[in-house]
Design a protein around this motif. Structure first.
Motif, mmCIF file in Angstrom:
data_model
loop_
_atom_site.group_PDB
_atom_site.id
_atom_site.type_symbol
_atom_site.label_atom_id
_atom_site.label_comp_id
_atom_site.label_asym_id
_atom_site.label_seq_id
_atom_site.Cartn_x
_atom_site.Cartn_y
_atom_site.Cartn_z
ATOM 1 N N ASP A 16 0.835 -1.200 0.000
ATOM 2 C CA ASP A 16 0.000 0.000 0.000
ATOM 3 C C ASP A 16 0.875 1.258 0.000
ATOM 4 O OD1 ASP A 16 -2.482 -1.370 0.151
ATOM 5 O OD2 ASP A 16 -2.262 -1.545 2.326
ATOM 6 N N VAL A 17 1.895 1.249 0.843
ATOM 7 C CA VAL A 17 2.757 2.429 0.971
ATOM 8 C C VAL A 17 3.613 2.599 -0.281
ATOM 9 C CG1 VAL A 17 4.451 3.611 2.417
ATOM 10 C CG2 VAL A 17 2.765 2.090 3.479
ATOM 11 N N ARG A 18 4.141 1.501 -0.813
ATOM 12 C CA ARG A 18 4.916 1.566 -2.056
ATOM 13 C C ARG A 18 4.049 2.116 -3.198
ATOM 14 N NH1 ARG A 18 9.526 -1.467 -3.028
ATOM 15 N NH2 ARG A 18 8.714 -1.917 -5.114
ATOM 16 N N ASP A 19 2.819 1.623 -3.293
ATOM 17 C CA ASP A 19 1.912 2.090 -4.345
ATOM 18 C C ASP A 19 1.638 3.581 -4.185
ATOM 19 O OD1 ASP A 19 1.765 -0.438 -5.435
ATOM 20 O OD2 ASP A 19 -0.179 -0.915 -4.526
ATOM 21 N N TYR A 20 1.414 4.008 -2.941
ATOM 22 C CA TYR A 20 1.142 5.424 -2.702
ATOM 23 C C TYR A 20 2.312 6.281 -3.172
ATOM 24 C CZ TYR A 20 1.153 9.883 -0.418
ATOM 25 O OH TYR A 20 1.251 11.223 -0.200
ATOM 26 N N ILE A 21 3.530 5.907 -2.801
ATOM 27 C CA ILE A 21 4.703 6.694 -3.183
ATOM 28 C C ILE A 21 4.827 6.773 -4.705
ATOM 29 C CG2 ILE A 21 7.236 6.779 -3.127
ATOM 30 C CD1 ILE A 21 7.036 5.532 -0.282
ATOM 31 N N ARG A 22 4.670 5.645 -5.371
ATOM 32 C CA ARG A 22 4.775 5.612 -6.831
ATOM 33 C C ARG A 22 3.709 6.492 -7.475
ATOM 34 N NH1 ARG A 22 1.932 2.440 -9.928
ATOM 35 N NH2 ARG A 22 1.448 1.034 -8.196
ATOM 36 N N LEU A 23 2.459 6.371 -7.012
ATOM 37 C CA LEU A 23 1.369 7.155 -7.575
ATOM 38 C C LEU A 23 1.544 8.650 -7.281
ATOM 39 C CD1 LEU A 23 -1.636 4.836 -6.641
ATOM 40 C CD2 LEU A 23 -0.700 5.216 -8.933
ATOM 41 N N ARG A 24 1.986 8.969 -6.088
ATOM 42 C CA ARG A 24 2.138 10.386 -5.723
ATOM 43 C C ARG A 24 3.222 11.052 -6.555
ATOM 44 N NH1 ARG A 24 1.248 14.612 -5.617
ATOM 45 N NH2 ARG A 24 0.919 16.142 -3.959
ATOM 46 N N SER A 43 -8.232 11.573 -11.873
ATOM 47 C CA SER A 43 -9.298 10.588 -11.654
ATOM 48 C C SER A 43 -9.161 9.415 -12.618
ATOM 49 C CB SER A 43 -10.666 11.240 -11.812
ATOM 50 O OG SER A 43 -10.884 12.195 -10.799
ATOM 51 N N ASP A 44 -8.912 9.720 -13.896
ATOM 52 C CA ASP A 44 -8.765 8.663 -14.897
ATOM 53 C C ASP A 44 -7.532 7.812 -14.615
ATOM 54 O OD1 ASP A 44 -11.009 9.693 -16.111
ATOM 55 O OD2 ASP A 44 -9.900 10.764 -17.683
ATOM 56 N N TYR A 45 -6.445 8.479 -14.263
ATOM 57 C CA TYR A 45 -5.183 7.788 -13.986
ATOM 58 C C TYR A 45 -5.344 6.808 -12.829
ATOM 59 C CZ TYR A 45 -0.325 7.195 -12.463
ATOM 60 O OH TYR A 45 0.888 6.668 -12.063
ATOM 61 N N LEU A 46 -5.963 7.271 -11.754
ATOM 62 C CA LEU A 46 -6.152 6.406 -10.592
ATOM 63 C C LEU A 46 -7.137 5.284 -10.892
ATOM 64 C CD1 LEU A 46 -6.246 9.157 -7.811
ATOM 65 C CD2 LEU A 46 -4.435 7.456 -8.163
ATOM 66 N N GLN A 47 -8.191 5.603 -11.617
ATOM 67 C CA GLN A 47 -9.183 4.576 -11.943
ATOM 68 C C GLN A 47 -8.558 3.456 -12.759
ATOM 69 O OE1 GLN A 47 -12.717 6.122 -13.753
ATOM 70 N NE2 GLN A 47 -13.839 4.191 -13.572
ATOM 71 N N GLU A 48 -7.672 3.794 -13.671
ATOM 72 C CA GLU A 48 -6.978 2.785 -14.467
ATOM 73 C C GLU A 48 -6.132 1.869 -13.594
ATOM 74 O OE1 GLU A 48 -4.719 5.041 -17.226
ATOM 75 O OE2 GLU A 48 -6.470 5.693 -18.397
ATOM 76 N N ARG A 49 -5.794 2.341 -12.424
ATOM 77 C CA ARG A 49 -4.977 1.552 -11.493
ATOM 78 C C ARG A 49 -5.805 0.999 -10.341
ATOM 79 N NH1 ARG A 49 -2.800 4.671 -14.640
ATOM 80 N NH2 ARG A 49 -0.665 4.354 -15.420
ATOM 81 N N GLY A 50 -7.112 0.976 -10.539
ATOM 82 C CA GLY A 50 -8.006 0.339 -9.585
ATOM 83 C C GLY A 50 -8.292 1.127 -8.325
ATOM 84 N N MET A 51 -8.207 2.446 -8.406
ATOM 85 C CA MET A 51 -8.387 3.268 -7.213
ATOM 86 C C MET A 51 -9.144 4.537 -7.574
ATOM 87 S SD MET A 51 -5.344 4.732 -4.697
ATOM 88 C CE MET A 51 -4.708 3.092 -4.378
#
Length: 201
Positions: free
Chosen positions: A45-53, A82-90
């Motif tokens: 979760d934390v790794r994903d957050y850092i990458r996405l941020r 919104s589109d970017y996050l949705q494509e990544r399931g969030m």
């Protein structure tokens, strides 16, 4: 916040105590019972957050640099996000909730790390209360009660609800600090995702 000694007046304390309690009660924190109903964060979760941020920040800066290409750059950015996050399931709400949980865990761990200094400050405050010549015994007792209440709020609102997320967040504290500086434009290099501690222990 240390208490001045000696006190100028008991009115000063009453104002100080009420303002402090109100501030702590109104801090924008997630409801503790709601967070207890959620699963604990894990390292992924934390790794994903850092990458996405990092990606979101970079896109935001790129769009700002080319704002004249958009009729409404702010709207365009949020739509892209919104589109970017949705494509990544969030959803954006899920991303923001994850960000808040990570930040709350960081803050709570800092509180615990500073607890020796916090206790020393409390001891100084209690000594100031006892030495005050401007307060009655009942007023001193009320002040001690208020301080104990603030300690309870600190523990119940900021430390206990986040404790189960600490194992996931702790390995990434340096990267998260780096990320904050990067997003604040205080450094030009993002944290290296490849150099992050692995998702599994």
């Amino acid at each position: 916040m240390s208490i001045p000694a000696p006190f100028v007046s008991t009115q000063w304390f009453a104002t100080w105590a009420m303002c402090t309690l109100l501030f702590m009660a109104l801090l924008p924190v997630q409801d503790a019972s709601a967070q207890r109903g959620e699963r604990a964060l894990n390292r992924q979760d934390v790794r994903d957050y850092i990458r996405l941020r990092i990606a979101i920040h970079q896109k935001q800066e790129a769009m700002k640099a080319n704002a004249d290409q958009y009729s409404d750059v702010i709207h365009a950015f949020f739509q892209w996000q919104s589109d970017y996050l949705q494509e990544r399931g969030m959803t954006r709400e899920q991303f923001e909730s994850l960000e808040k949980r990570i930040m709350r865990a960081e803050t709570a761990m800092e509180m615990v790390a500073d607890s020796a200094e916090y206790r020393a400050e409390r001891e100084r405050d209690l000594k100031s209360i006892e030495m005050s010549k401007h307060m009655t015994a009942s007023e001193k007792e009320e002040m001690r009660t208020q301080m104990a209440r603030m300690d309870s709020i600190r523990q119940a609102r900021h430390i206990d609800p986040t404790r189960r997320d600490w194992p996931a967040v702790r390995p990434y504290l340096d990267a998260l600090e780096h990320l904050v500086d990067y997003v604040a434009l205080n450094r030009s290099d993002p944290p290296s995702v490849d150099a992050l501690p692995p998702a599994s222990e």
